[in-house]
Design a protein around this motif. Structure first.
Motif, PDB file in Angstrom:
ATOM      1  N   SER A  70      42.007  44.891  49.266  1.00 12.61           N
ATOM      2  CA  SER A  70      41.655  44.241  48.243  1.00 12.61           C
ATOM      3  C   SER A  70      42.015  42.766  48.360  1.00 12.61           C
ATOM      4  O   SER A  70      43.016  42.224  49.408  1.00 12.61           O
ATOM      5  N   VAL A  71      41.683  41.917  47.394  1.00 16.10           N
ATOM      6  CA  VAL A  71      42.128  40.521  47.268  1.00 16.10           C
ATOM      7  C   VAL A  71      43.620  40.408  47.155  1.00 16.10           C
ATOM      8  O   VAL A  71      44.392  39.612  47.383  1.00 16.10           O
ATOM      9  N   CYS A  84      45.654  38.316  39.695  1.00 15.03           N
ATOM     10  CA  CYS A  84      46.434  38.867  40.623  1.00 15.03           C
ATOM     11  C   CYS A  84      47.088  37.894  41.702  1.00 15.03           C
ATOM     12  O   CYS A  84      47.990  37.923  42.433  1.00 15.03           O
ATOM     13  N   ASP A 104      40.015  32.143  46.993  1.00 12.85           N
ATOM     14  CA  ASP A 104      39.799  33.344  46.511  1.00 12.85           C
ATOM     15  C   ASP A 104      38.143  33.125  46.383  1.00 12.85           C
ATOM     16  O   ASP A 104      37.575  32.681  45.220  1.00 12.85           O
ATOM     17  N   TYR A 119      35.719  35.399  45.849  1.00 10.89           N
ATOM     18  CA  TYR A 119      35.532  36.919  45.418  1.00 10.89           C
ATOM     19  C   TYR A 119      34.159  36.437  44.600  1.00 10.89           C
ATOM     20  O   TYR A 119      33.309  37.485  44.470  1.00 10.89           O
ATOM     21  N   GLN A 120      34.066  35.512  43.839  1.00 12.31           N
ATOM     22  CA  GLN A 120      33.167  35.421  42.839  1.00 12.31           C
ATOM     23  C   GLN A 120      32.059  34.390  43.522  1.00 12.31           C
ATOM     24  O   GLN A 120      30.999  34.223  42.711  1.00 12.31           O
ATOM     25  N   LYS A 165      31.274  42.543  44.555  1.00  9.27           N
ATOM     26  CA  LYS A 165      30.530  41.578  43.619  1.00  9.27           C
ATOM     27  C   LYS A 165      29.248  40.867  44.017  1.00  9.27           C
ATOM     28  O   LYS A 165      28.293  41.954  44.363  1.00  9.27           O
ATOM     29  N   ARG A 220      34.999  39.838  29.892  1.00 10.26           N
ATOM     30  CA  ARG A 220      36.493  39.495  29.958  1.00 10.26           C
ATOM     31  C   ARG A 220      37.100  38.782  28.715  1.00 10.26           C
ATOM     32  O   ARG A 220      36.353  37.739  28.418  1.00 10.26           O
TER      33      ARG A 220
HETATM   34  C1  LIG Z   1      37.955  36.143  41.745  1.00  8.94           C
HETATM   35  C2  LIG Z   1      38.600  37.225  41.673  1.00  8.94           C
HETATM   36  N1  LIG Z   1      39.485  37.537  42.495  1.00  8.94           N
HETATM   37  C3  LIG Z   1      40.199  38.726  42.526  1.00  8.94           C
HETATM   38  C4  LIG Z   1      39.771  39.878  41.876  1.00  8.94           C
HETATM   39  C5  LIG Z   1      40.514  41.131  42.098  1.00  8.94           C
HETATM   40  O1  LIG Z   1      40.357  41.456  43.454  1.00  8.94           O
HETATM   41  P1  LIG Z   1      41.039  42.895  43.950  1.00  8.94           P
HETATM   42  O2  LIG Z   1      40.873  43.966  42.885  1.00  8.94           O
HETATM   43  O3  LIG Z   1      40.290  43.294  45.274  1.00  8.94           O
HETATM   44  O4  LIG Z   1      42.548  42.409  44.225  1.00  8.94           O
HETATM   45  C6  LIG Z   1      38.855  39.657  41.028  1.00  8.94           C
HETATM   46  C7  LIG Z   1      38.088  40.839  40.370  1.00  8.94           C
HETATM   47  O5  LIG Z   1      37.465  40.766  39.471  1.00  8.94           O
HETATM   48  C8  LIG Z   1      37.951  38.296  40.838  1.00  8.94           C
HETATM   49  O6  LIG Z   1      37.077  38.318  40.386  1.00  8.94           O
END
Ligand SMILES: Cc1ncc(COP(=O)(O)O)c(C=O)c1O
Length: 381
Positions: free
Chosen positions: A77-78, A105, A179, A181-182, A205, A343
């Motif tokens: 996970s991140v 996080c 990060d 992820y988005q 995502k 959110r």
């Molecule tokens: C930008 C971003 N970073 C991290 C996370 C959480 O990542 P993880 O659950 O893999 O730790 C999210 C989850 O929505 C997110 O949108």
């Protein structure tokens, strides 16, 4: 990109606009899940094939962000990624900079690490749904060891200029942790061109995969100076040496690998990344920019209160609409087969290549209709 819809069976019954949380699953990704299941049933145990697929997913992620495969670690996970990086950096008497727009996080991991090492934390504020680039000049100092930023905000889709921020961070001697992820899967990312030091993204995502796997890029020269303390046998130089009395970090970012990788998640990641790469992120980004402009325009026509930047260049594909009680709005939309993710006080429209303008209209019309209910709930509380 109408022709991609047929690749996503969920769209036969649902309007899925939730790529900021979980994208629709492609047939290819679903088949990959089945492949793993069939390998368990048909082969019993097939580590060679499982590792081939896992390494293939990693190579594809490296291709996606333009780096060498030795610069990529496979994580769960991140949250794991940021924790591992913080553990491996000497932070005493230094400063860690993060932003009010980072996913929680990141800040939580920094606070946890502060219990182990004595450093200060600086939070860069947001203003008017954005973070001004001038704030990076102001808040990053010669004492900053690490600057953590989101590429695109999980809350409102605000997108940042990675190269400009990396240049500022480096001019002050700070490392840059991004990060993504988005953004990964919806925006073209080039770690070499932008010069970021560390970049992380999970698969769930815009990368069209499932949770339980994340990739972490660490620039090779940097990785080889770091000594993570959260480690595992897959992070060793000789994984199958089985030396319990020897610690030899693996090459480059491999040292951040921990235990046995998440094989089933890697099967899906491999298929999903293949799908994204076969289309190309430039093409996806350009289509999503078109949908973004359309969403902003249509939301404004309906007088909806937008929490995202109003200029396409300042945002990723996600558009957030204020509705006070986001969770209630999410439930109401779901009752009509429209899948969006909330959110806090916003509901987020997060389209992908399979969405159409009709999907956006359908969601906005429903949001407009349900809004009095979610606003009224807030007043009653
Ligand atoms: C930008 C971003 N970073 C991290 C996370 C959480 O990542 P993880 O659950 O893999 O730790 C999210 C989850 O929505 C997110 O949108």
């Amino acid at each position: 990109m109408q022709n991609y819809r047929k690749d996503f069976p969920t769209l036969n019954t649902l309007t899925v606009l939730s790529s900021c949380s979980q994208s629709a699953m492609s047939n290819k990704a679903l088949e990959a899940l089945k492949d793993y299941q069939e390998s368990l049933v048909g082969s019993g145990m097939d580590w060679i094939e499982w590792m081939n697929v896992t390494n293939s997913a990693k190579r594809k992620f490296a291709e996606l962000i333009n780096c060498d495969v030795s610069e990529v670690a496979i994580m769960g996970s991140v949250s794991d990624c940021i924790s591992s990086i913080l553990h491996s950096l000497p932070l005493s008497c230094k400063d860690v900079v993060t932003t009010d727009m980072d996913f929680p996080c990141i800040g939580q991991s920094i606070l946890a690490q502060q219990k182990k090492q004595d450093f200060s934390i600086t939070y860069i504020p947001e203003k008017d749904e954005k973070i001004s680039i001038s704030y990076y000049n102001k808040y990053i100092t010669e004492n900053t060891k690490l600057t953590c930023i989101p590429h695109v905000s999980y809350y409102n889709g605000f997108k940042q200029d990675l190269k400009a921020i990396a240049d500022i961070a480096h001019s002050k001697g700070s490392l840059l942790f991004v990060d993504a992820y988005q953004s990964a899967g919806s925006v073209t990312i080039d770690v070499q061109e932008t010069g970021v030091d560390i970049l992380v993204a999970g698969m769930q995502k815009y990368l069209l995969g499932i949770p339980g796997i994340a990739f972490m890029y660490v620039r090779k020269e940097l990785a080889e100076t770091l000594e993570p303390s959260t480690i595992g046998w897959f992070g060793q130089k000789n994984i199958f040496g089985f030396h319990h009395d020897l610690l030899e970090y693996g090459e480059g970012a491999n040292r951040f690998n921990t235990g046995t990788p998440p094989v089933v998640n890697a099967y899906v990641a491999n298929a999903a990344l293949d799908y994204i790469l076969s289309i190309g992120t430039d093409k996806i980004e350009s289509y999503l920019n078109e949908l973004s402009a359309f969403t902003l325009e249509e939301a404004q026509k309906r007088n909806l209160k937008i929490a995202s930047p109003l200029t396409v260049a300042d945002k990723g594909p996600t558009t957030a609409i204020y509705c006070e009680d986001g969770n209630k709005m999410e439930q109401l939309l779901r009752s009509e087969g429209i899948i969006l993710s909330a959110r806090k006080d916003v509901i987020r429209l997060a389209p992908h290549l399979y969405n159409t303008k009709e999907d956006i209209i359908k969601a906005l019309d429903a949001i407009e209709r349900f809004l009095p209910e979610t606003l009224a709930l807030k007043v009653m509380k």
